[in-house]
Scaffold this active site. Structure first.
Site, short mmCIF file in Angstrom:
data_model
loop_
_atom_site.label_atom_id
_atom_site.label_comp_id
_atom_site.label_asym_id
_atom_site.label_seq_id
_atom_site.Cartn_x
_atom_site.Cartn_y
_atom_site.Cartn_z
N GLU A 1 0.71 -1.17 -0.03
CA GLU A 1 0.04 0.06 -0.01
C GLU A 1 0.78 1.27 0.09
OE1 GLU A 1 -2.33 -0.63 3.48
OE2 GLU A 1 -2.98 -2.41 2.86
N CYS B 1 -10.51 0.48 8.37
CA CYS B 1 -9.84 1.89 8.80
C CYS B 1 -10.62 2.82 7.91
CB CYS B 1 -8.40 2.27 8.60
SG CYS B 1 -7.93 1.59 7.06
#
Length: 648
Positions: free
Chosen positions: A316, A412
Site C-alpha cells: 500500500e 480503517c
C-alpha cells in the site's frame, strides 16, 4: 518562522448549506454514524464482522471469549467516536451521544490499572511493546487519543480525555531516551499527531516532548526495528511484512535525511502531519523545510490527478517518481485523507495556497469516491481505470473491488471518511487575530472572532459548477477597526475578478490568496469570479502510463468515462480536445450532477475479426461521449471506468 499559525473556525460556528456538500454531511449524521454503530456491533447482515465492541466487552470482563479481528481492531470504535464528536459539535443529538457515552464507559472499564488500552494484547496476553514494527499498539493509542480530544471539545465531557491522558502518561513512562526506557517508536505513525492534539487540549508539555521524541528517534542507528523479536526470528503477524524493509515504515533514515516519500502511504502522511506541527511548536526551521521537501516530492512526482497516493498494492505504498499506474494502484482512501491533513497543517503554518489546492483536489475527488451516495458502501482502493472482467479474473488485482463494499475486515477507511466529512469545515476556513481565510468555497454561514469581536459572514456558492462566489457581511466592528478577508485563488483559475459592493477594488495578492483589508460594514458584499471552465489536463511525459492520454477537469473536479454512458472498451475511445466541451445534467444521481459531453472517435468493434492478430488497422467512427465527476463513479452499475482517455 513567525509564531502566527492559523486556527480553524470551531465546528459549531459553521453551518454548511452547500447543495453539493450538505448531502454528504447529512448522510454522516443521519445514515453513516448509526449504520457504522451497528457494524462495529456486528448487527449488519452480509457485512464482514468487526468484533470491535465485542472485543472491548471481553477485555472489560463483561463476557467471555477470544480476541477476533486485526491487532488494530480497536480503532474502528475510536474513529467512529471521533466522527460522532464532530457531528455533536455541530448538532445536538442525545440519542447518538448516549451511544457514544456507552462506548466510552466500555473503553474505560476495559482500561488496565496502569492505563494501558489495547484489547488484542489484553485478551491474548501477548507481550506489550514487543513488536512495534507490526503491532500497531501506538497507532491504536493515537486514534483513541484523537477521539477523546474531539469528544471533549464537542461535549465538554472529560471522562474519555482522562482515560487517554492516563494512557498517554503510561506510554511516556515506557518510551524515551532515559535509562530503562524503550528507545522505540511506532511502526505505523499516528500517535505523534494525536499527542499534539492532546498537548493543545491539556497544555501538558510532556505530550509535545513525547511526540517530538517519536519523530526524531525514528530512523536512528542502530535500528530499533531490526532488534525486535519479529525481525530477528523472522516471525510476523502479517506474513507480507517479511518482505518489507525499513523504508516501508519511514525508518530507513533519520527524518532530517529523508528527501522522498517512501513506504506505506498512510504511515508517511500521518507522520508528516505530526512533523509539520512539531516544526512549528519547536520553531524547527529544518524540520519545516523537510516537510516541504517531502510534500513537493509527493504532489509533483507521486500523486494521482485525483489527489490519491500509493501506487503499489503490495505494501500500500509509494514506489518511484512518476510511477502512477491507473488500474493496479492502491490509492487508499485513508492515504488521501492523510495527505489533506498534512497539506492543511502546512497551510496553517505558511499561509501558502498551494497546500489548499491539494486539500481541495483530495476532498472533491478521492475522499468522495470512497463513499457511495447511499452512505453505506465504501471503496478502500480507488483506481483510475476499471475493467470488471479483468479485475474479477486477475489475481494480481484482487485488491481492487468492482463495486463498493458494506464493510472490510480492515475497516480503517469507512470511519475515516466519516470523521473527515463531519469535520469538513476545519479545512474550509482559518483565521488569525485580524484575518479570516476562505479556503474552500463551500456555501455556509460562519461566526468567528477577529480583533476581539465576533464577526458573522455568509458564503454563497454553487462551486465548482459556477465560479461565482459571494460573501455577505452581517455585522460591523463596534470599534470600527479594519480587518482582512483572504480569498484563495486556486492555481487552475488563471483569472479572478474581485468586487466589493459591485465595484472592483484594490487587493494584495500573495501565495495564492487575495487579501482585502477595510473597515467592513453591515451588508457589505464581496463577489469573486473564478475560472472554473472545463479544461483538458495532461500528465508529465515521464508518467509512462499516461503518454498520449488526456484527462478532463472542471475546477477541482476530475471527470471520468463510465460504461453506463459510453459502452464497453473505453480504452478504444480517442477524445478530440479541439471541440468545445458541452455541459449536460444527469438528474438520476443525487439532486442532479453536472456532466460533460465530449467529441471524439472510437473503434468500430462490430466489424472486427475474431482473429487475435491481424494486419488491418482498426476502423474508427466519430462519436460523442459523456463524462461524469470521478467522485460519483460506480454509483449506478458495475462497469468499466477510465480517467485518462486517449487523445485523437
Amino acid at each position: 518562522m513567525k509564531k502566527n499559525k492559523l486556527d480553524t473556525v470551531r465546528l459549531e460556528n459553521v453551518n454548511i448549506t452547500d447543495k453539493f456538500w450538505k448531502q454528504y454531511i447529512d448522510l454522516v449524521d443521519d445514515v453513516i454514524l448509526p449504520f457504522q454503530w451497528n457494524l462495529i456491533n456486528d448487527k449488519v447482515d452480509g457485512a464482514e464482522k468487526s468484533y470491535c465492541i465485542q472485543n472491548f466487552r471481553i477485555a472489560a470482563g463483561e463476557e467471555a471469549g477470544k480476541h477476533q479481528g486485526m491487532v488494530f481492531q480497536d480503532t474502528d470504535v475510536a474513529k467512529w467516536l471521533e466522527a460522532v464528536a464532530y457531528s455533536l459539535a455541530k448538532t445536538k443529538n442525545p440519542e447518538l451521544e448516549t451511544l457514544a457515552d456507552q462506548a466510552i464507559d466500555l473503553i474505560a472499564k476495559a482500561q488496565a490499572k496502569d492505563g494501558y488500552i489495547n484489547t488484542y494484547y489484553q485478551i491474548t496476553g501477548e507481550t506489550r511493546w514487543e513488536n512495534l514494527f507490526e503491532g500497531h499498539e501506538l497507532y491504536t493509542a493515537g486514534h483513541m487519543i484523537e477521539a477523546a480530544v474531539a469528544y471533549y471539545e464537542a461535549t465538554g465531557k472529560d471522562k474519555f480525555l482522562k482515560v487517554v491522558s492516563k494512557f498517554a502518561d503510561y506510554i511516556d513512562t515506557v518510551f524515551g531516551r532515559a535509562e530503562g526506557k524503550l528507545q522505540g517508536y511506532p511502526g505505523h505513525p499516528e500517535i505523534e499527531l494525536a499527542l499534539m492534539k492532546l498537548y493543545y487540549a491539556t497544555e501538558q508539555k510532556q505530550y509535545l516532548e513525547l511526540a517530538y521524541y517519536f519523530v526524531t528517534e525514528r530512523g536512528q542507528e542502530p535500528s530499533y526495528f531490526l532488534q525486535e523479536k519479529g525481525k530477528k526470528d523472522n516471525k510476523f503477524i502479517f506474513p507480507e511484512f517479511k518482505d518489507f524493509d525499513l523504508d516501508y515504515a519511514q525508518a530507513h533514515l533519520p527524518m532530517e535525511k529523508q528527501e522522498t516519500a517512501e513506504g506505506h502511504a498512510v504511515r508517511a502522511v500521518y507522520l508528516y502531519s505530526a512533523m509539520a506541527e512539531l516544526a512549528y511548536e519547536k520553531q524547527d526551521e529544518m524540520m519545516l523545510k523537510q516537510c516541504e521537501r517531502l510534500w513537493e516530492n509527493i504532489v509533483r512526482k507521486r500523486m494521482y490527478i485525483t489527489g490519491s497516493i500509493g501506487s503499489a498494492s503490495y505494501g500500500e505504498r509509494f514506489t518511484s517518481d512518476y510511477d502512477l499506474p491507473n488500474n493496479t494502484n492502491y490509492s487508499e482512501s485513508c492515504a488521501t485523507i492523510g495527505l489533506a491533513m498534512f497539506s492543511n497543517r502546512m497551510f496553517q503554518i505558511t499561509k501558502d495556497g498551494k497546500y489548499m489546492d491539494i486539500v481541495e483536489k483530495a476532498l472533491y475527488n478521492t475522499l468522495l469516491a470512497g463513499l457511495s451516495v447511499d452512505g453505506k458502501h465504501f471503496f478502500y482502493v480507488n483506481p483510475l481505470e476499471m475493467i470488471p472482467d479483468v479485475v474479477n479474473k486477475n489475481p494480481t488485482m484482487n485488491h481492487v473491488k468492482t463495486t463498493r463494499q458494506l464493510w472490510f475486515g480492515v475497516a480503517c477507511c469507512p470511519p475515516n471518511i466519516a470523521r473527515t466529512l463531519a469535520s469538513i469545515s476545519n479545512y474550509s476556513y482559518a483565521c488569525d487575530k485580524k484575518t479570516l481565510y476562505i479556503n474552500l468555497f463551500i456555501a455556509s454561514a460562519i461566526k468567528t472572532e477577529i480583533l476581539g469581536e465576533e464577526i458573522s459572514i455568509t458564503l454563497h456558492a454553487n462551486y465548482p459548477e459556477s465560479g461565482n462566489i459571494r460573501l455577505t457581511i452581517h455585522n460591523e466592528m463596534l470599534n470600527r477597526q479594519p480587518y482582512t478577508i483572504a480569498l484563495r485563488q486556486p492555481s487552475f483559475s488563471k483569472n479572478i475578478v474581485v468586487k466589493v459592493n459591485g465595484k472592483c477594488v484594490d487587493y494584495i495578492y500573495d501565495k495564492g490568496y487575495v487579501y482585502i483589508t477595510r473597515e467592513w460594514r453591515k451588508k457589505d458584499e464581496i463577489e469573486i469570479e473564478l475560472d472554473v471552465d472545463f479544461r483538458f489536463v495532461y500528465s508529465n511525459a515521464k508518467v509512462r502510463d499516461n503518454i498520449g492520454k488526456v484527462s478532463l477537469m472542471k475546477g477541482p473536479w476530475v471527470y471520468c468515462l463510465e460504461e453506463e454512458d459510453n459502452g464497453k472498451y473505453l480504452s478504444s475511445i480517442r477524445i478530440n480536445p479541439k471541440f468545445q466541451v458541452e455541459k449536460i445534467y444527469n438528474n438520476s444521481m443525487l439532486d442532479g450532477v453536472l456532466c460533460a459531453k465530449l467529441k471524439g472517435e472510437r473503434i468500430q468493434y462490430d466489424d472486427i475479426s475474431n482473429l487475435l492478430y491481424i494486419e488491418e488497422k482498426p476502423r474508427y467512427i466519430d462519436d460523442t461521449f459523456t463524462a461524469i465527476p470521478y467522485c460519483f463513479w460506480n454509483n449506478r452499475s458495475e462497469g468499466e471506468m477510465i480517467v485518462w482517455m486517449h487523445e485523437k
